[in-house]
Design an enzyme around this catalytic site. Structure first.
Site, PDB file in Angstrom:
ATOM      1  NE  ARG A   1      46.852  67.685  61.232  1.00 55.08           N
ATOM      2  CZ  ARG A   1      46.816  68.978  60.983  1.00 55.08           C
ATOM      3  NH1 ARG A   1      47.857  69.725  61.259  1.00 55.08           N
ATOM      4  NH2 ARG A   1      45.754  69.537  60.438  1.00 55.08           N
TER       5      ARG A   1
ATOM      6  NE  ARG B   1      50.021  75.974  64.076  1.00 54.06           N
ATOM      7  CZ  ARG B   1      48.864  76.453  64.541  1.00 54.06           C
ATOM      8  NH1 ARG B   1      48.829  77.624  65.162  1.00 54.06           N
ATOM      9  NH2 ARG B   1      47.756  75.779  64.380  1.00 54.06           N
TER      10      ARG B   1
ATOM     11  CG  ASN C   1      51.504  69.926  64.024  1.00 48.41           C
ATOM     12  OD1 ASN C   1      50.676  69.182  63.510  1.00 48.41           O
ATOM     13  ND2 ASN C   1      51.172  71.100  64.546  1.00 48.41           N
ATOM     14  CD  GLU C   2      48.875  72.902  62.118  1.00 42.68           C
ATOM     15  OE1 GLU C   2      49.158  73.999  62.623  1.00 42.68           O
ATOM     16  OE2 GLU C   2      47.764  72.367  62.244  1.00 42.68           O
ATOM     17  CG  ASN C   3      57.072  71.286  60.150  1.00 41.71           C
ATOM     18  OD1 ASN C   3      56.674  70.123  60.207  1.00 41.71           O
ATOM     19  ND2 ASN C   3      57.676  71.871  61.169  1.00 41.71           N
TER      20      ASN C   3
END
Length: 821
Positions: free
Chosen positions: A466, A391, A427-429
């Site tokens: 992801r 994030r 993850n969730e970049n």
């Protein structure tokens, strides 16, 4: 089957210690530590000679043992933000190197998040990153300190160590503070004092490969040396043993004037290797000895031979056979200790994951303890492990350097684990917020660089991320976001959503699905709705929001009952069994964990998507998963934590049994309700469900399940309440148990006529005064002083400490209640 399982567990317990065998002598520095949860004016304040009870003795240090986390309690304290800042540790240790010209090192298995190491008042090492392993060579500093007067006079021949850990918020550090988990501080993994000869092995990259027809194994070892004095000539032996210690091959080597600290001996062939798999996690041992300057040193690693393939637009194969990846996720977090999990806690958790039937796990969202990987190797659990780029966007040079370093360390340190198949890059970049600029192209460029780095470091594994659709073409395998029935749509739409995403990428996997559930909260509504649309073949007819109480967005509007989540899990699992093209999935998550961004949850500051609570107490959904995945025969009647059901007199109620048996017979109050045959596509409960009429008051329910000649039984007792209730008018405290000096009390909500309000979800706030200790700040449904009621009640325990106490309970808008203990 049972003997294989016993062997696997024994092997898991043994290999849990294997990381220590790589050092010549290694001692865990567990005891005799002191801790200060604040900063100091400087390291001198930690070492200056101060008589006890003098003003200079302030601040007061607390005695602790390692592993230790700053945030063991405050991470789930409902009244505060968790502490983020510096903390200090200090200890004194004897250091006596047993080797001529040998070395002494401090080995950190992980410390959060930025760490400085001091010997007396001198900074001797630093590290940035909370999850990778690192070492500090203290040899020269110890030798110098032993020549000072304070060594004998003040420290009585011991070496004073001071360690400053800091988890202060920092935008230019990963993981992002926007992440849905705590960025913990402290020495929350083990610290080891390591003695080594003048030269020793640093790493062994075993490079275990298997031929295309699986008939030949090949080891291509690469040795790296820790060689601070530049020793040139090293000779030694490489031995490969099977799982019972039989020597398969033995070869000599010689570096012959080593010019770099890396040496590549010849390839080692293993004929007809026994392949590592999830059902037979067979491990070989490669043992390397070396000799230089009349000192001998040794290094051992466990390796496994296996091949895997993510087929183009198709399923996953392990050793040439299709394998449906049945997975979950794990955070390093536990009730009462936060990130400072002991070895026994980690083993208990991993064995429970295996007992559930999982063959795959994503370690989110950072490098985890070596023990976790050792257990995955020996239990047969395939692994996706990822760097903590999570994030927030993309920072500057320091941010990117840290990300590269942590990806490199993760791959190098965990390279030999046969369980690992995927390196996670992020993850969730696609989640912005940490920086004024959110440039998708710059994120793509850095993701590409990380992907290339991962492949340079390890050519044998695949990369993955992801949820970052604008980067999904970069890694080898991609997982989009699909949360059918929670963040998007309804769970009967799961297959449609998944097929749509599967077609968008050549190598697809589904990480993260599920939803939140408040342990011990149950509802009549989901199954009452299901009963209207099912027949003997399972669900039929129109599937719409009537199944879910008419809500539009489940994450916001759901009652968070275990009942609904069990149905959601049940649907996903039965659908996955009928998707021949699916590589696999991993539900989020195995265990509830703490998070700073969810203060409003029924257990404040806890992500409650686990199938077990933060203390490993099983929720009902655990058994749903087990009924699809586990091999050992099991049967579980839904509702072990549901003491009171409700409805009209004579109303039929659904009783569900989660089991992997072929058939099962249900008994209600001693009378058979018939035998049902299990059909995994017959939703819900794979057809093992009965519509029964409860007696008012106490009812006894029993199931007998059959699989071949094996049988298993399960029983529960439930009260059936037909009395109607109004809104809660009072809350009452009662003691419901006492054992070994610990009392358990329950707060119960009643209406004005004294009828229990068994669907009430009011906030409950416990308090205590007197000699006792409230066992709270555990982040569980029964270990939180502020918690939403589950079916009109809430429970907490109190350590009595041999004295008297008064417990209190407050529920907003209701009179206060007290209980003398």
């Amino acid at each position: 089957m049972r003997s294989i399982k016993r062997f696997t567990i024994l092997l898991a317990l043994f290999t849990g210690f294997s990381q220590l065998s790589n050092a010549q002598q290694s001692t865990r520095l567990t005891h005799n530590w002191e801790f200060l949860k604040q900063d100091l004016g400087g390291v001198w304040e930690a070492v200056r000679p101060v008589p006890k009870d003098k003003p200079e003795a302030y601040p007061v240090w607390a005695k602790v043992s390692l592993p230790h986390c700053f945030n063991s309690r405050d991470a789930v304290d409902p009244d505060v933000n968790y502490y983020q800042g510096p903390g200090w540790y200090r200890t004194q240790i004897p250091v006596n190197i047993p080797y001529k010209n040998g070395r002494a090192l401090l080995h950190f298995e992980g410390a959060g998040q930025k760490t400085n190491v001091y010997l007396y008042n001198k900074l001797i090492g630093s590290h940035n990153g909370g999850y990778d392993e690192w070492t500090v060579d203290i040899t020269d500093e110890v030798a110098a300190f032993k020549k000072t007067t304070v060594f004998d006079k003040q420290f009585k021949g011991n070496i004073p160590l001071e360690i400053r850990c800091d988890n202060t918020r920092d935008l230019e550090s990963i993981p992002s503070q926007l992440s849905d988990f705590n960025i913990y501080g402290g020495l929350y993994r083990n610290v080891n004092l390591v003695y080594q000869p003048v030269i020793s092995f640093d790493k062994l990259y075993a490079n275990a490969a298997v031929s295309g027809d699986l008939s030949k194994g090949e080891l291509s070892p690469v040795l790296t040396f820790y060689n601070p004095t530049g020793v040139k000539d090293i000779s030694g032996e490489i031995v490969v043993k099977d799982a019972v210690g039989k020597i398969l091959t033995k070869e000599n080597y010689s570096t012959a004037n080593l010019t770099a600290n890396t040496y590549t001996p010849g390839k080692i062939n293993i004929v007809k290797p026994r392949l590592w798999s999830t059902t037979d996690p067979y491990l070989y041992t490669i043992e390397i000895t070396g000799k230089a300057d009349d000192e001998t040193f040794k290094h051992t690693e466990k390796v496994g031979f296996r091949s895997f393939l993510f087929a183009n637009n198709g399923p996953f194969y392990l050793n040439g056979q299709r394998l449906l990846l049945r997975g979950t996720h794990r955070h390093e977090d536990h009730a009462g200790v936060a990130a400072a999990m002991t070895d026994s806690m980690i083993r208990a958790e991993m064995l429970l994951i295996k007992d559930m039937g999982a063959n795959f796990i994503r370690l989110g969202h950072y490098q985890q303890s070596a023990l976790v990987l050792n257990l995955c190797d020996s239990l047969g659990i395939l692994v996706w492990e990822e760097e903590p780029w999570c994030r927030g966007g993309l920072g500057g040079d320091a941010y990117q350097a840290q990300a590269k370093s942590m990806l490199t360390n993760m791959i190098q340190q965990h390279y030999n684990h046969p369980a690992i198949i995927l390196w996670g890059l992020g993850n969730e970049n696609d989640w912005p917020g940490d920086f004024p600029e959110f440039d998708k192209q710059k994120i793509r460029d850095f993701m590409t660089a990380q992907n290339n780095l991962a492949h340079q470091l390890d050519t044998s594994r695949k990369t993955t991320i992801r949820r970052c659709d604008f980067c999904k073409d970069i890694p080898d395998v991609y997982s989009p976001s699909i949360w059918a029935g929670w963040y998007k749509g309804f769970y009967p739409e799961y297959k449609k959503f998944t097929e749509e995403e599967f077609k968008k990428t050549p190598h697809f996997i589904h990480a993260e699905w599920g939803g939140d559930s408040h342990a011990n909260r149950h509802s009549e509504n989901p199954d009452r709705a299901l009963a209207k649309v099912i027949n003997g073949k399972g669900i039929t007819g129109k599937i719409d929001s009537s199944l879910f109480g008419g809500v539009k967005h489940l994450a916001d509007d759901s009652d968070w009952s275990e009942t609904y989540i069990c149905n959601l899990f049940d649907w996903h699992l039965k659908e996955q069994e009928a998707m021949p093209w699916l590589t696999g999935s991993a539900f989020w998550t195995f265990k509830d964990f703490s998070t700073p961004i969810r203060p409003e949850n029924p257990v404040p500051y806890v992500n409650q998507k686990g199938v077990v609570e933060r203390d490993l107490s099983k929720k009902e959904s655990f058994y749903v998963v087990q009924s699809y995945w586990a091999d050992a025969l099991m049967a579980h009647i839904y509702g072990h934590s549901w003491p009171v059901r409700w409805g009209e007199a004579g109303e039929e109620k659904m009783v569900k049994v989660y089991s992997n048996a072929d058939k099962a017979e249900l008994f209600v109050n001693g009378k058979s309700r018939g035998i049902k045959t299990r059909d995994p596509q017959n939703f819900p409960a794979a057809g093992l469900r009965w519509m029964v009429i409860y007696n008012k008051g106490l009812n006894h329910i029993k199931v007998v399940a059959y699989k071949g000649k094996e049988t298993v039984t399960d029983t529960i007792s439930q009260v059936y309440q037909t009395d109607k209730w109004g809104k809660p008018a009072r809350v009452e405290l009662t003691k419901i148990a006492e054992q070994n000096g610990i009392a358990t009390i329950q707060a119960t909500l009643y209406d004005k006529d004294g009828v229990p309000c068994i669907d009430a979800a009011n906030w409950i706030n416990f308090s205590l005064t007197g000699n006792g200790t409230l066992l709270d700040d555990l982040g569980t449904s029964k270990g939180s002083r502020k918690v939403q009621a589950y079916n009109g009640r809430a429970i907490i325990s109190i350590k009595l400490n041999g004295g008297r106490s008064v417990a209190g309970v407050v529920s907003p808008g209701l009179p206060v209640s007290f209980l003398k203990l």
